[in-house]
Structures are given as structure tokens and as C-alpha cells.
Write a protein that holds these residues in place. Sequence first.
Motif, mmCIF file in Angstrom:
data_model
loop_
_atom_site.group_PDB
_atom_site.id
_atom_site.type_symbol
_atom_site.label_atom_id
_atom_site.label_comp_id
_atom_site.label_asym_id
_atom_site.label_seq_id
_atom_site.Cartn_x
_atom_site.Cartn_y
_atom_site.Cartn_z
ATOM 1 N N ALA A 70 15.690 12.898 47.154
ATOM 2 C CA ALA A 70 14.850 13.963 46.602
ATOM 3 C C ALA A 70 14.279 13.560 45.252
ATOM 4 C CB ALA A 70 15.654 15.255 46.462
ATOM 5 N N ALA A 71 13.126 14.145 44.919
ATOM 6 C CA ALA A 71 12.437 13.819 43.670
ATOM 7 C C ALA A 71 12.911 14.670 42.500
ATOM 8 C CB ALA A 71 10.926 13.994 43.858
ATOM 9 N N VAL A 72 13.832 15.599 42.755
ATOM 10 C CA VAL A 72 14.251 16.553 41.723
ATOM 11 C C VAL A 72 15.569 16.133 41.085
ATOM 12 C CG1 VAL A 72 12.995 18.547 42.594
ATOM 13 C CG2 VAL A 72 15.202 17.950 43.593
ATOM 14 N N SER A 73 15.857 16.742 39.936
ATOM 15 C CA SER A 73 17.077 16.439 39.192
ATOM 16 C C SER A 73 17.502 17.678 38.406
ATOM 17 C CB SER A 73 16.854 15.241 38.257
ATOM 18 O OG SER A 73 15.649 15.382 37.533
ATOM 19 N N PRO A 74 18.743 17.713 37.898
ATOM 20 C CA PRO A 74 19.234 18.890 37.172
ATOM 21 C C PRO A 74 18.601 19.012 35.778
ATOM 22 C CG PRO A 74 21.044 17.577 38.053
ATOM 23 C CD PRO A 74 19.807 16.735 38.131
ATOM 24 N N ALA A 75 18.295 20.244 35.390
ATOM 25 C CA ALA A 75 17.636 20.499 34.103
ATOM 26 C C ALA A 75 18.492 20.048 32.926
ATOM 27 C CB ALA A 75 17.306 21.988 33.983
ATOM 28 N N GLY A 76 19.794 20.388 32.952
ATOM 29 C CA GLY A 76 20.664 20.035 31.831
ATOM 30 C C GLY A 76 20.862 18.545 31.702
ATOM 31 N N MET A 77 20.955 17.856 32.822
ATOM 32 C CA MET A 77 21.142 16.402 32.820
ATOM 33 C C MET A 77 19.943 15.703 32.176
ATOM 34 S SD MET A 77 21.827 13.973 36.106
ATOM 35 C CE MET A 77 22.076 12.213 35.977
ATOM 36 N N VAL A 78 18.750 16.106 32.556
ATOM 37 C CA VAL A 78 17.540 15.481 32.008
ATOM 38 C C VAL A 78 17.446 15.722 30.503
ATOM 39 C CG1 VAL A 78 15.021 15.457 32.085
ATOM 40 C CG2 VAL A 78 16.314 15.689 34.201
ATOM 41 N N GLU A 79 17.843 16.918 30.071
ATOM 42 C CA GLU A 79 17.768 17.249 28.647
ATOM 43 C C GLU A 79 18.791 16.478 27.818
ATOM 44 O OE1 GLU A 79 18.114 21.139 25.663
ATOM 45 O OE2 GLU A 79 18.432 21.365 27.825
ATOM 46 N N GLU A 80 19.998 16.284 28.354
ATOM 47 C CA GLU A 80 21.093 15.745 27.555
ATOM 48 C C GLU A 80 21.235 14.224 27.623
ATOM 49 O OE1 GLU A 80 24.775 17.850 28.193
ATOM 50 O OE2 GLU A 80 23.723 19.748 28.480
ATOM 51 N N LEU A 81 20.702 13.573 28.643
ATOM 52 C CA LEU A 81 20.879 12.121 28.763
ATOM 53 C C LEU A 81 20.352 11.335 27.556
ATOM 54 C CD1 LEU A 81 20.349 11.126 32.523
ATOM 55 C CD2 LEU A 81 22.411 10.922 31.134
ATOM 56 N N PRO A 82 19.222 11.722 26.930
ATOM 57 C CA PRO A 82 18.785 10.966 25.743
ATOM 58 C C PRO A 82 19.828 10.937 24.631
ATOM 59 C CG PRO A 82 16.991 12.321 26.555
ATOM 60 C CD PRO A 82 18.212 12.721 27.331
ATOM 61 N N ASN A 83 20.685 11.959 24.581
ATOM 62 C CA ASN A 83 21.752 11.967 23.562
ATOM 63 C C ASN A 83 22.905 11.054 23.940
ATOM 64 O OD1 ASN A 83 20.314 13.957 22.118
ATOM 65 N ND2 ASN A 83 21.251 15.596 23.350
ATOM 66 N N LEU A 84 23.015 10.708 25.233
ATOM 67 C CA LEU A 84 24.123 9.893 25.721
ATOM 68 C C LEU A 84 23.732 8.430 25.921
ATOM 69 C CD1 LEU A 84 25.422 12.442 28.401
ATOM 70 C CD2 LEU A 84 26.304 12.095 26.083
ATOM 71 N N ILE A 85 22.426 8.180 26.092
ATOM 72 C CA ILE A 85 21.931 6.815 26.295
ATOM 73 C C ILE A 85 20.879 6.534 25.231
ATOM 74 C CG2 ILE A 85 20.772 5.249 27.899
ATOM 75 C CD1 ILE A 85 21.894 6.883 30.197
ATOM 76 N N PRO A 86 21.188 5.739 24.217
ATOM 77 C CA PRO A 86 20.268 5.531 23.088
ATOM 78 C C PRO A 86 18.927 4.919 23.487
ATOM 79 C CG PRO A 86 22.474 4.695 22.599
ATOM 80 C CD PRO A 86 22.460 5.041 24.044
ATOM 81 N N GLU A 87 18.883 4.160 24.576
ATOM 82 C CA GLU A 87 17.629 3.503 24.983
ATOM 83 C C GLU A 87 16.565 4.490 25.468
ATOM 84 O OE1 GLU A 87 20.940 0.504 25.775
ATOM 85 O OE2 GLU A 87 20.618 2.688 25.874
ATOM 86 N N ILE A 88 16.998 5.710 25.786
ATOM 87 C CA ILE A 88 16.036 6.745 26.212
ATOM 88 C C ILE A 88 15.454 7.397 24.967
ATOM 89 C CG2 ILE A 88 15.691 8.878 27.494
ATOM 90 C CD1 ILE A 88 18.000 8.111 29.290
ATOM 91 N N VAL A 89 14.170 7.221 24.754
ATOM 92 C CA VAL A 89 13.495 7.771 23.572
ATOM 93 C C VAL A 89 13.385 9.279 23.687
ATOM 94 C CG1 VAL A 89 11.359 7.773 22.221
ATOM 95 C CG2 VAL A 89 12.202 5.635 23.228
ATOM 96 N N SER A 90 12.969 9.767 24.850
ATOM 97 C CA SER A 90 12.834 11.206 25.066
ATOM 98 C C SER A 90 12.786 11.490 26.558
ATOM 99 C CB SER A 90 11.578 11.755 24.381
ATOM 100 O OG SER A 90 10.425 11.108 24.887
ATOM 101 N N SER A 91 12.980 12.751 26.887
ATOM 102 C CA SER A 91 12.917 13.198 28.277
ATOM 103 C C SER A 91 11.974 14.390 28.389
ATOM 104 C CB SER A 91 14.309 13.571 28.788
ATOM 105 O OG SER A 91 14.819 14.687 28.059
#
Length: 787
Positions: A70-91
Motif C-alpha cells: 500500500a502507498a499509505v503510512s501512519p500519520a504519527g510515524m511520518v511526523e516523528e521519524l525525522p526526530n529519530l533519524i537525523p538524515e531525514i531533513v523533514s517529512s
Amino acid sequence: MLKNYLRTAWRNFIQYKWYSSLNVGGLAIGMACSILILLWVQNESSYDTFHANSDELYRLTAVANEDFRAAVSPAGMVEELPNLIPEIVSSVRLSHPFQALFEVDGEKFTEETIFYADANFLEVFSFPLVKGNSKTALEQPDGILLTETAAEKFFGTNDVMGKTLKMDNSNVFTVTGILEDIPSNSHLQFDILMPMAYNAKTNADLINKVWDSFNFYGYFLFEKNTLVSEADISKMVNRINEIYTSRNEFEITFNLQPLKDIHLHSDLQIDVPGHGNIQYVNIFLVVAFIILIVACINYMNLATARSARRAKEVGMRKVIGAGRRQLILQFLSESLLISFLSLVLAIGLVYMLLPLFNNLAQKELVFQLGNPVIWMSLLTIALITGIVSGSYPALFLSGFKPIKVIKGRLKLSKYNLFFRNGLVVSQFVVSVLLLIGTMVIYKQLNFIKDKNLGFDKSNLIYIPMEGEIWRKMEALRTSLSQNVLTSDFSIVSDLPTNLTTGDFDIHWEGKDPNQQVLFPSINADENFLNLFQMDLLEGRGFTKNSFELNDYLINETAANIMGMDMDYVVGQKLNFRGREGTIIGVIKDFNFKPLQYAIEPMVVQHRRRGAFTVIRTAPNSIESTITALEKIYGDLNPTYPMAYNFVDASLNAQYKGEQQMGAIFNVFALLAILISCLGLYGLSAFTTEQRFKEIGIRKVLGASSLKLVNMLSKDFLKLVLIAFVLAIPIAWYAMNQWLQEFAFHIEMQWWMFFLAGLTVLIVALSTISYQSLRASLSNPIESLRTE
């Protein structure tokens, strides 16, 4: 020297007008077809490349049960991953596209392409603002962004900053930005953007920042040079999956999909509409190349058909000192002249046919001759075409021995005949392949159209529930029931056409605790089975009050997955989404997703409220039923215009890409046959010319015209039969690969291959017979005069 080559080439072009016209026409048609296909391929391959961060943008996708992607993902996961993975600039998160009613100065408009988007959407994606600030335009919860087209539609101008409009007869929004119209080569197509902050007021997924509900599209912007290889992407995916696994019990894995791959590489469920297919791009690239090659072969055959006429010219040139290199350059200059003249004609054909092609392909392609890249591409095509098509004739003609030619003892080697026959076989292999492909696609589309989906899709009108109708559901039921035109109805949460729901939270007696199966579901009332005319294998359907008992219906696939005997499944307990209930019936399997997907297990819950009203009309009462529905909805929901559609139309729309491919295949198959016949005409003319005296002698000795036609035609028909035999395994493999994309598809039948071969055979025989009949009817005195 070059000037002399071109002058001689032009003189030959003018002297043999008929052959020159055939050469130019065949190459022009081939070039025009290739240019049109390449324009389409270029457009398909250019999706989302205009974004400044396109190389660093990835979409988060989910995989469950290995076969559910599926092309969808959880709202909270997308929001919080940048705080857990430094290489992600923004979501960035986007909602599903939705429709809404807007009111401006008393005038109402329905818009169907609206997204909720996070505040940083315009900083991550390169959708330029004509007016407004990209950093703040989506921060205001009651703000709204319109495209220029939407602004013109609502207000008659795009100078609307600060103006207000009402949505769904309730909330007022202020225009905080005007967007340029979205490019057609964007996988995201919308007319309106609204702040995610407004949606967050009521959406539980956003409020609770959940990691286990998949309802949003999530995009990540990575630091430059973070993901430069497949290995880098794989490592990042593993990190994401480890983080998710540490916080959730469900066995779901995630992937990162490059932004530029979304349009052509998304065979995902619950995706935004309008994607292409990389398989179709590859197919048409091959078709473009093949058609151009067929046109070049056509030129070769037509050029060699004139060899007897050019032989003495070659002999005389060699006698007076011309070397083979000079002769090769001479003949190549002729082919290049014809190639560039063909290019000019092809450009005219492209301009003339582009509107028709756009209509066929449902595109807005533009042929920009002012673009230097386009010019370089066209000149390269013409140059390559000229060299490829002229190489064999140049080598063939320049190799004649002057003494034999001048004495009239020109005899072709077996190699030359074999090579030329091989060219004709290649042309007709292509023709047979395209014809078989066209037939298979046509039959598959008819199969899709006519397949029994497990319910009767005809004469079903559906209307989305909007506005006041939600609070007047029982009044709606009463009004529909009292009118004979609308009494056959059901209210459902989703249409059984492309279901996007799914849940793991399902339990039954004896379930393996490690078993994780995704169950789509529909909420439906007691009229559901009767309206859609579905078959019940066991048990009964819902009754008016059964929702109080939490009764469930399941399909037979669900019963099989649960491991229940069909005779004993009714009465079994089922816990779905924490609600304990009883299975009261088993529905015969029906397709509730496109035919590319196999039938999945399903749960039907009894609810008397839903998102759609579906009405079955009598075959000849559609217009009067719509009029009755407009009256009912107008009385109950006067502030909303009634919007309706047909279930069968929605089903057909799911196969738009296949329908376009079939239509384009039809056109290019016919053109390939046309070009092939030109080549066959040239070869038959060549053979007739070589056997001109033989024909005369045979006529003098009493041979009939029919025998002469048979003698001249049989060798060519053998070539067509050889092409047919060679094309069969290739066509079977290629089309079988395409059919594997569908979980439900036709089986290729022998008559498809036979009919394609017979069609090509008849067309080829007609082409050959013209030359053969003409030669058999000629006066033998003309051919024997020199003897």
C-alpha cells in the motif's frame, strides 16, 4: 565533392518519382510514429522531475502479508521519524484526495481534487506560488490555497488573496495563496490545498499521532548524498523497520519509494489515482524502435528493387575511375537526402496528428521545435535512419562487377537473396506480433467488461452522502422506499469496486496467534445482498435489527482462511475491531478490487448509515429515476447539489491505462502493416524486374496468367508463413507476461494467432498480386525485344 553527391542524389530522386515517393512516405510514416511514441514516453518518464528536491524525496510505503502493498503510512510515524533519524531533513503528510462543496457569493461549486497538507508542503515540493508566502501559506488553520484555474472558477480572477469562501455550508476559509496550475507531469494532481492543522482538530490519527493506522501519504526529504545507491536505501529501510517493530506488534514492513519512480512504478493499493505503468513505457519504446527499423527495411527493399536500373550506372562509374568508397558515399548521400526529406514530412505529420494522438492517449503533449534538444533529437533520428536504411543498398550496389553489369550478366548471390528475404520476414514478424498483441488486449478488455464480478453491476446509480443528509438518514430511507423508482436501494460505507479498507484486528476461535491477515470490510444495511444480487452460500443476510446483535457476513475466501468447514461456519463467533459478534452468513466470492488483484478475505458489518446510497434502476427508467432522486435529495438536502455516478462507469475507469494501450496498439499495428506492405511491394517489384524475360518466355510457351501469378507469389507467401511461425512463440511469451498482471485474465486461444496470421497473409497476397498480375499481363514482346 559533397555538392556533386547531393546533386546526383537529387537528380535520381526526381527521375524516379514513384519509388522516391514510396521511400519518403514509408520513412516519414515510420519517423512520425516514432516521434509521437517518444513524445509520450518522454512525458511519462518526466513525472516529478521538476521538483528541486526530486532526487532527495522519497515516499514511505507499507507491505503486509507480502502480497498487500500500500502507498499509505501512519500519520504519527511520518511526523516523528525525522526526530529519530537525523538524515531525514523533514517529512510531509498528505491526506487522501477528497471532494467538497464550496460557496462564493451565493454560487456553489463542487471540487473533487483536494488534499490536506502539512505546513511545510511548499518548502519540500516545488509547486510555485503566484501570490502568497510558501513558508506560511499553510500554517493558518482556516487558510486555503487555490490554483489559478480554481481561483478563476470561483472568483473570475486570480487576485483573490484574503477573500473568503465557505466549505460544505459551514466553515469559512480565507485564501492565503495562489498556486500555479499543477503541471500535468506531477503524480499529485489537485486544485485546492488545505492546512493539515484544520484536519487535526477532529482526526484521531493526527491528534493521537498513531503508528498503527494507515491513512496518510508520507514523504521524506533526506539530506543530499544520503541515499545514493540501492544499498543506502536498503540500510535506511532496515532502520525504519527496526524502529517500527520496536513500537508495534503488527508484522508490517516499509519501503522507501523515490519520488521520480512513483508514477511508473506504483502497483500499490490505496494510492492516488492516475499512475502510469513502466511496462507500457518499455513496450512502446520497443514499438517505436521496431516501427522505425521496419521503415528502414522498407527503404532497403525498395532501393534494391531498383538495382537492375542502377547497375549499369554503377558499372559506368567504375569504368571511368570511381572507387567503391565514392559509390558508397554517393548512395549514402541519397539515403540521407531521402531521410531528411522524410523528416520534414514527418514533422508535418506530427503537427497534424498530435491532437488526435493526445485524444487517444489522454495527454497534453506539446511538440516544441524551438527546443534545441528536440532539434538535436530529430536530426539524430534522421541521421541514424539515413545511415541504417542506406547502408545495405550502398554496400550492395557498390559491389557490382563493372564487366558483368555492362554485359548484362548481373546475377545476385544467394547471400544477398537470403538477407533481403530476412528483412521481409522481420517486417512481417513485427506485423504479426502487433496484431496478436492487439487481439489479446482487446479480448482482455472485453473480458474485464463482461466478467461476472459476483454481483450485478448494471443500472446501479450511487450518490455520496453529503451535508444535511447525514442527519436525515431515516427520512431518506423512508422517501426512497415510498417511490417505486427508488425503492431498490442500499446504504453502504464503500462501493465494492476498489475497496481501500483493511484491518488486522480480527479474531476467531482456533486462530493461530502468529497469523496476521488483512481483512477489508464494508459496512452495509439489510438491502445490500439483494441490491447487488450477490449469492449467499450459507446462512442468511442482515435483517433490520440485526446490527444490535453485531452480526457479520464473511466471504468464502475468509471462511477458507479461517479454516472453517462451510457447513459449520454459520453461528461461529467473530471479534472484529474489538466488537464481538456472530457470523450469520457466507457470501459467494465477488471482486471488490480491480481484476489485477486476487479476491481477499472480507467482513461485512451491519450498519444502517454509510457514505453512499446505491440505487438500482429499471433498464428503461434511468432518467426518470434520476429526476426522482433529485427531488428527494432536493427536499432533504437543499443546500447541496446532488452528485451521482454509475457503478459500471467507475469500474471501467479503473482500466483506463489498458484501454489507452489497446487503442494505441491498434493504430500502430495498422501502420506497421502498411509500412511492411510497402517493403513487400518493393521486393515483389525487384523480383518481377529480375524475372522479366523469364516471364516473357513462359508466356510465349503458353503459361497462363494464373500460373504466372502463382509462380511469382508463392516465394513471398512462404516468407510470410515463416514470419508467422517465428512470431507465434514471441507473441505468446510477451502477451502472457502482460496477462500475468491480472489475477483474472483470459487464456490465449489458437484462433488469435491464426486470425493474425491470416490477416497478414491476405494483406500480403493483395500487395504481391498487384505486381504479379501486372507482370503476367505484360506483352512478352517488350521483354524479349533485345534477344
